[in-house]
Design a protein around this motif. Structure first.
Motif, PDB file in Angstrom:
ATOM      1  N   UNK A 123     -31.909 -19.425 -43.815  1.00  0.00           N
ATOM      2  CA  UNK A 123     -30.939 -19.417 -44.908  1.00  0.00           C
ATOM      3  C   UNK A 123     -31.027 -20.740 -45.637  1.00  0.00           C
ATOM      4  N   UNK A 124     -30.969 -20.689 -46.966  1.00  0.00           N
ATOM      5  CA  UNK A 124     -30.933 -21.925 -47.750  1.00  0.00           C
ATOM      6  C   UNK A 124     -29.768 -21.845 -48.730  1.00  0.00           C
ATOM      7  N   UNK A 125     -29.358 -23.006 -49.203  1.00  0.00           N
ATOM      8  CA  UNK A 125     -28.290 -23.083 -50.185  1.00  0.00           C
ATOM      9  C   UNK A 125     -28.898 -23.236 -51.571  1.00  0.00           C
ATOM     10  N   UNK A 126     -28.332 -22.532 -52.546  1.00  0.00           N
ATOM     11  CA  UNK A 126     -28.739 -22.662 -53.947  1.00  0.00           C
ATOM     12  C   UNK A 126     -27.496 -22.747 -54.809  1.00  0.00           C
ATOM     13  N   UNK A 127     -27.654 -23.346 -55.978  1.00  0.00           N
ATOM     14  CA  UNK A 127     -26.567 -23.390 -56.944  1.00  0.00           C
ATOM     15  C   UNK A 127     -26.815 -22.287 -57.972  1.00  0.00           C
ATOM     16  N   UNK A 128     -25.900 -21.314 -58.024  1.00  0.00           N
ATOM     17  CA  UNK A 128     -26.003 -20.216 -58.985  1.00  0.00           C
ATOM     18  C   UNK A 128     -24.675 -20.108 -59.731  1.00  0.00           C
ATOM     19  N   UNK A 129     -24.740 -20.164 -61.035  1.00  0.00           N
ATOM     20  CA  UNK A 129     -23.553 -20.110 -61.895  1.00  0.00           C
ATOM     21  C   UNK A 129     -22.527 -21.179 -61.514  1.00  0.00           C
ATOM     22  N   UNK A 130     -23.031 -22.356 -61.143  1.00  0.00           N
ATOM     23  CA  UNK A 130     -22.154 -23.465 -60.797  1.00  0.00           C
ATOM     24  C   UNK A 130     -21.531 -23.367 -59.421  1.00  0.00           C
ATOM     25  N   UNK A 131     -21.935 -22.380 -58.626  1.00  0.00           N
ATOM     26  CA  UNK A 131     -21.392 -22.224 -57.277  1.00  0.00           C
ATOM     27  C   UNK A 131     -22.509 -22.354 -56.249  1.00  0.00           C
ATOM     28  N   UNK A 132     -22.167 -22.924 -55.095  1.00  0.00           N
ATOM     29  CA  UNK A 132     -23.123 -23.069 -53.999  1.00  0.00           C
ATOM     30  C   UNK A 132     -23.098 -21.776 -53.188  1.00  0.00           C
ATOM     31  N   UNK A 133     -24.237 -21.083 -53.119  1.00  0.00           N
ATOM     32  CA  UNK A 133     -24.316 -19.811 -52.396  1.00  0.00           C
ATOM     33  C   UNK A 133     -25.431 -19.860 -51.365  1.00  0.00           C
ATOM     34  N   UNK A 134     -25.303 -19.024 -50.341  1.00  0.00           N
ATOM     35  CA  UNK A 134     -26.345 -18.912 -49.316  1.00  0.00           C
ATOM     36  C   UNK A 134     -27.323 -17.821 -49.732  1.00  0.00           C
ATOM     37  N   UNK A 135     -28.617 -18.108 -49.550  1.00  0.00           N
ATOM     38  CA  UNK A 135     -29.669 -17.181 -49.959  1.00  0.00           C
ATOM     39  C   UNK A 135     -30.637 -17.010 -48.791  1.00  0.00           C
ATOM     40  N   UNK A 136     -31.062 -15.760 -48.527  1.00  0.00           N
ATOM     41  CA  UNK A 136     -32.059 -15.487 -47.491  1.00  0.00           C
ATOM     42  C   UNK A 136     -33.418 -15.957 -47.983  1.00  0.00           C
ATOM     43  N   UNK A 137     -34.129 -16.733 -47.154  1.00  0.00           N
ATOM     44  CA  UNK A 137     -35.402 -17.303 -47.560  1.00  0.00           C
ATOM     45  C   UNK A 137     -36.460 -16.209 -47.720  1.00  0.00           C
ATOM     46  N   UNK A 138     -36.516 -15.235 -46.787  1.00  0.00           N
ATOM     47  CA  UNK A 138     -37.546 -14.193 -46.827  1.00  0.00           C
ATOM     48  C   UNK A 138     -37.427 -13.284 -48.040  1.00  0.00           C
ATOM     49  N   UNK A 139     -36.223 -12.803 -48.318  1.00  0.00           N
ATOM     50  CA  UNK A 139     -36.047 -11.799 -49.360  1.00  0.00           C
ATOM     51  C   UNK A 139     -35.513 -12.373 -50.669  1.00  0.00           C
ATOM     52  N   UNK A 140     -34.860 -13.520 -50.611  1.00  0.00           N
ATOM     53  CA  UNK A 140     -34.264 -14.111 -51.806  1.00  0.00           C
ATOM     54  C   UNK A 140     -32.935 -13.500 -52.170  1.00  0.00           C
ATOM     55  N   UNK A 141     -32.406 -12.586 -51.333  1.00  0.00           N
ATOM     56  CA  UNK A 141     -31.125 -11.951 -51.640  1.00  0.00           C
ATOM     57  C   UNK A 141     -29.963 -12.895 -51.323  1.00  0.00           C
ATOM     58  N   UNK A 142     -28.914 -12.745 -52.095  1.00  0.00           N
ATOM     59  CA  UNK A 142     -27.716 -13.567 -51.946  1.00  0.00           C
ATOM     60  C   UNK A 142     -26.929 -13.040 -50.744  1.00  0.00           C
ATOM     61  N   UNK A 143     -26.507 -13.941 -49.853  1.00  0.00           N
ATOM     62  CA  UNK A 143     -25.767 -13.528 -48.663  1.00  0.00           C
ATOM     63  C   UNK A 143     -24.271 -13.485 -48.939  1.00  0.00           C
ATOM     64  N   UNK A 144     -23.758 -14.486 -49.634  1.00  0.00           N
ATOM     65  CA  UNK A 144     -22.322 -14.542 -49.940  1.00  0.00           C
ATOM     66  C   UNK A 144     -22.009 -13.693 -51.163  1.00  0.00           C
ATOM     67  N   UNK A 145     -20.943 -12.907 -51.030  1.00  0.00           N
ATOM     68  CA  UNK A 145     -20.404 -12.134 -52.158  1.00  0.00           C
ATOM     69  C   UNK A 145     -21.394 -11.430 -52.888  1.00  0.00           C
TER      70      UNK A 145
END
Length: 105
Positions: free
Chosen positions: A83-105
């Motif tokens: 899992x990695x953290x990314x900033x999307x739309x000004x929010x810090x979200x968790x993203x799966x490294x393998x698939x790139x899908x957003x984990x939170x919300x």
């Protein structure tokens, strides 16, 4: 102390140890100790003597904490991923490294 990438309610798979390959849901996390409790995994058994509170006594089974490095988040297809953290739309979200899908919300 960094933020844990595994949170309560996440589906995880155990990567090492006697319970390797087992999956379960995180029921509790301890960020200070970097540990999580996974339902149905790492079950510790204690022999209890009969007491007034518990006149029957017997075996008491509880889930013991696992270090967060021993578990990995499970993707929709059931495979473990980091899992990695990314900033999307000004929010810090968790993203799966393998698939790139957003984990939170």
């Amino acid at each position: 102390m960094a933020a844990l990438k595994i949170k309560k309610g996440d589906k995880v798979v155990v990567l090492s140890g006697k319970d390797k390959g087992k999956t379960g849901e995180v029921t509790k996390s301890f960020p200070k100790d970097s540990k999580v409790i996974v339902s149905g995994v790492n079950v510790a058994t204690r022999h209890r003597k009969p007491t007034q509170a518990n006149p029957q006594g017997g075996l008491e089974r509880t889930e013991a904490p696992l270090h967060v490095s021993k578990v990995a988040h499970v993707t929709a297809d059931g495979k473990p991923t980091r899992v990695r953290f990314e900033i999307q739309d000004g929010k810090k979200v968790r993203v799966a490294v393998k698939t790139g899908e957003k984990i939170d919300g």
